[in-house]
Design an enzyme around this catalytic site. Structure first.
Site, PDB file in Angstrom:
ATOM      1  N   GLY A   3       0.816  -1.205   0.000  1.00 50.89           N
ATOM      2  CA  GLY A   3       0.000   0.000   0.000  1.00 50.89           C
ATOM      3  C   GLY A   3       0.851   1.258   0.000  1.00 50.89           C
ATOM      4  O   GLY A   3       1.936   1.309  -0.593  1.00 50.89           O
ATOM      5  N   SER A   4       0.396   2.260   0.712  1.00 52.73           N
ATOM      6  CA  SER A   4       1.044   3.576   0.654  1.00 52.73           C
ATOM      7  C   SER A   4       2.414   3.624   1.300  1.00 52.73           C
ATOM      8  O   SER A   4       3.138   4.618   1.120  1.00 52.73           O
ATOM      9  CB  SER A   4       0.130   4.629   1.294  1.00 52.73           C
ATOM     10  N   THR A   5       2.805   2.605   2.066  1.00 55.22           N
ATOM     11  CA  THR A   5       4.178   2.611   2.579  1.00 55.22           C
ATOM     12  C   THR A   5       5.175   2.541   1.427  1.00 55.22           C
ATOM     13  O   THR A   5       6.311   3.010   1.543  1.00 55.22           O
ATOM     14  CB  THR A   5       4.434   1.441   3.552  1.00 55.22           C
TER      15      THR A   5
END
Length: 484
Positions: free
Chosen positions: A218-220
């Site tokens: 995801g956004s990591t």
């Protein structure tokens, strides 16, 4: 010498040579095959007559041997078994099976390592019982307990790393299992326990911290994409992109949006720094398309993607796809599509940024202690490689710090400490989200980098977020390291 004596001497010499040859073949050529023959129970019993060394964390044994009253001589015991299962694994003489450090450090623990040769000779001469060496791990018992407690009943994993050395400070995986049940000498009980664990759909035998079924980060993963942009020299944190509320993927009719459904803050354009701080998907997808998959993959691999690591536990490689199409490349800009990662890998991303752009190889062994208390092996630090130059890396630290201070990772704040971090809320088609946090603290003098993954939406399906559920877990782990 008479003719008869010569004949007798020749016959005796031939018999001796034949005996020597046959014993040599048995002891050298056939030794390994005979030892591993399934019916050779004596060899199996003999191999467990050695008192196995202990695995030690923070000065206390997390795996040790006590005398048993059966043919195996010693019984393995694991205190706080479920908490330490991803680290120790288990050893079972009935099945002759080993996992975790029990497998990876088996030669040392069983006293068969080449460094223990003279110790084995000395104990044989003095009549002392054979014994293996102790293995002292880098995992900190206090930090491990903090991570274990913080995860509660959630399904997922935590990895904490010392950025400057690569030493693993915590490795937790949930759900877990009682390693004592698989170390039992009761064959029926062991088989029943093992079958039950294998049949469990939550897969408690998986070490989710470094392996198992990998999750989209995801956004990591936006950290890696931003890192690739800065490393290219073509972008700065202030580089701007069109600020729109909907984005049609290239060569596709599929539309993606930001988490809130609107634009990424105010204005007609949005910078990379703001996109990270507010965790917006569209600007990062646009950036990914401009960079191209090759540039993103190359930067991801500098952090360890597409590589396995031996700590000495073996990790599953996190992956950035080899040849994604244009829509997949855009999706990879915010950690979706075919990007997959372990918590270990995302902790290494944060640790590399925390360590001035240098990524260290992860390790778990601090030292091996012989039976005479001498140290036969000392853990050593080694670099995996450089992901960013120091001046560019400082920009990543600044953006990650803003993300916690005044952005989408606010629940990782620690009073009196600057924390740098990034959350992630990864989609899994129609299934519950996977929730992430990765970061480090203190931002100006990093002592710990951590990654948390919470699977199955943290019990909230598609309504939970990385900031709500994963960030507070990471906060407690960082506080444990910092003594807060």
């Amino acid at each position: 010498m008479t003719k008869e004596l010569r004949r007798l001497s020749i016959v005796m010499l031939a018999m001796f040579l034949a005996l020597f040859a046959s014993t040599s073949i048995i002891q050298v050529v056939q030794a390994n095959a005979l030892t591993n023959t399934s019916g050779n129970t004596r060899a199996l019993y003999d191999s467990y007559e050695v008192q196995r060394g202990s695995i030690v964390a923070s000065g206390a044994a997390i795996a040790s041997s006590v005398p048993s009253d059966d043919v195996y001589s010693w019984q393995r015991e694991y205190p706080d078994a479920a908490m330490w299962a991803p680290v120790t694994g288990y050893v079972n003489p009935v099945l002759d099976a080993r996992t975790g450090l029990e497998q990876a450090e088996n030669s040392v623990l069983s006293g068969q390592d080449s460094n223990q040769f003279f110790s084995r000779i000395d104990r044989a001469i003095t009549g002392k019982a054979p014994r293996g060496s102790n293995v002292e791990v880098s995992v900190d018992a206090t930090v491990q307990k903090a991570a274990w407690d913080a995860m509660g009943d959630l399904q997922g994993a935590v990895v904490a790393i010392e950025p400057s050395t690569g030493r693993i400070l915590a490795m937790v995986s949930k759900p877990s299992f009682d390693t004592n049940t698989l170390a039992s000498h009761d064959t029926d009980a062991v088989n029943a326990a093992y079958d039950q664990l294998v049949a469990d759909p939550s897969k408690p035998l998986d070490n989710r911290a470094i392996a198992g079924d990998l999750n989209p980060p995801g956004s990591t993963f936006k950290l890696v994409v931003a890192s690739a942009a800065l490393a290219s020299g073509k972008y700065t944190p202030d580089s701007a992109f069109p600020n729109v509320a909907a984005y049609t993927l290239p060569d596709s009719t599929n539309v993606v949006s930001n988490a809130g459904g609107g634009a990424c803050g105010e204005g007609d354009t949005v910078t990379i720094a703001t996109a990270l701080r507010l965790s917006c998907n569209i600007p990062m997808a646009e950036l990914a398309v401009e960079l191209g998959a090759d540039a993103i993959r190359a930067e991801a691999e500098k952090y360890g993607f597409n590589s396995t690591f031996s700590m000495p536990l073996e990790s599953t490689a996190s992956t950035y796809p080899s040849n994604p199409n244009a829509p997949q490349t855009a999706l990879s800009g915010f950690g979706q599509g075919d990007v997959r990662a372990t918590p270990l890998q995302m902790a290494m991303v944060s640790a590399g940024i925390a360590n001035d752009g240098v990524v260290m190889n992860p390790r778990m062994i601090d030292r091996v202690i012989n039976t005479d208390l001498s140290v036969s092996d000392q853990g050593s630090d080694s670099e995996f490689g450089r992901a960013l130059e120091p001046d560019v890396n400082a920009q990543m630290v600044s953006m990650m710090t803003a993300n916690v201070q005044d952005g989408a990772a606010s629940n990782a704040r620690i009073d009196g400490v600057q924390v740098a971090g990034k959350t992630g809320t990864a989609e899994n088609d129609s299934r519950p989200y996977t929730l992430w946090f990765t970061g480090f603290a203190p931002a100006d003098d990093p002592q710990v980098a951590v990654a948390v993954v919470v699977e199955n939406g943290g019990g909230r399906g598609q309504s939970g977020s990385g900031n709500e559920i994963a960030a507070p877990i990471a906060k407690k782990v960082m506080e444990a390291v910092l003594g807060k």
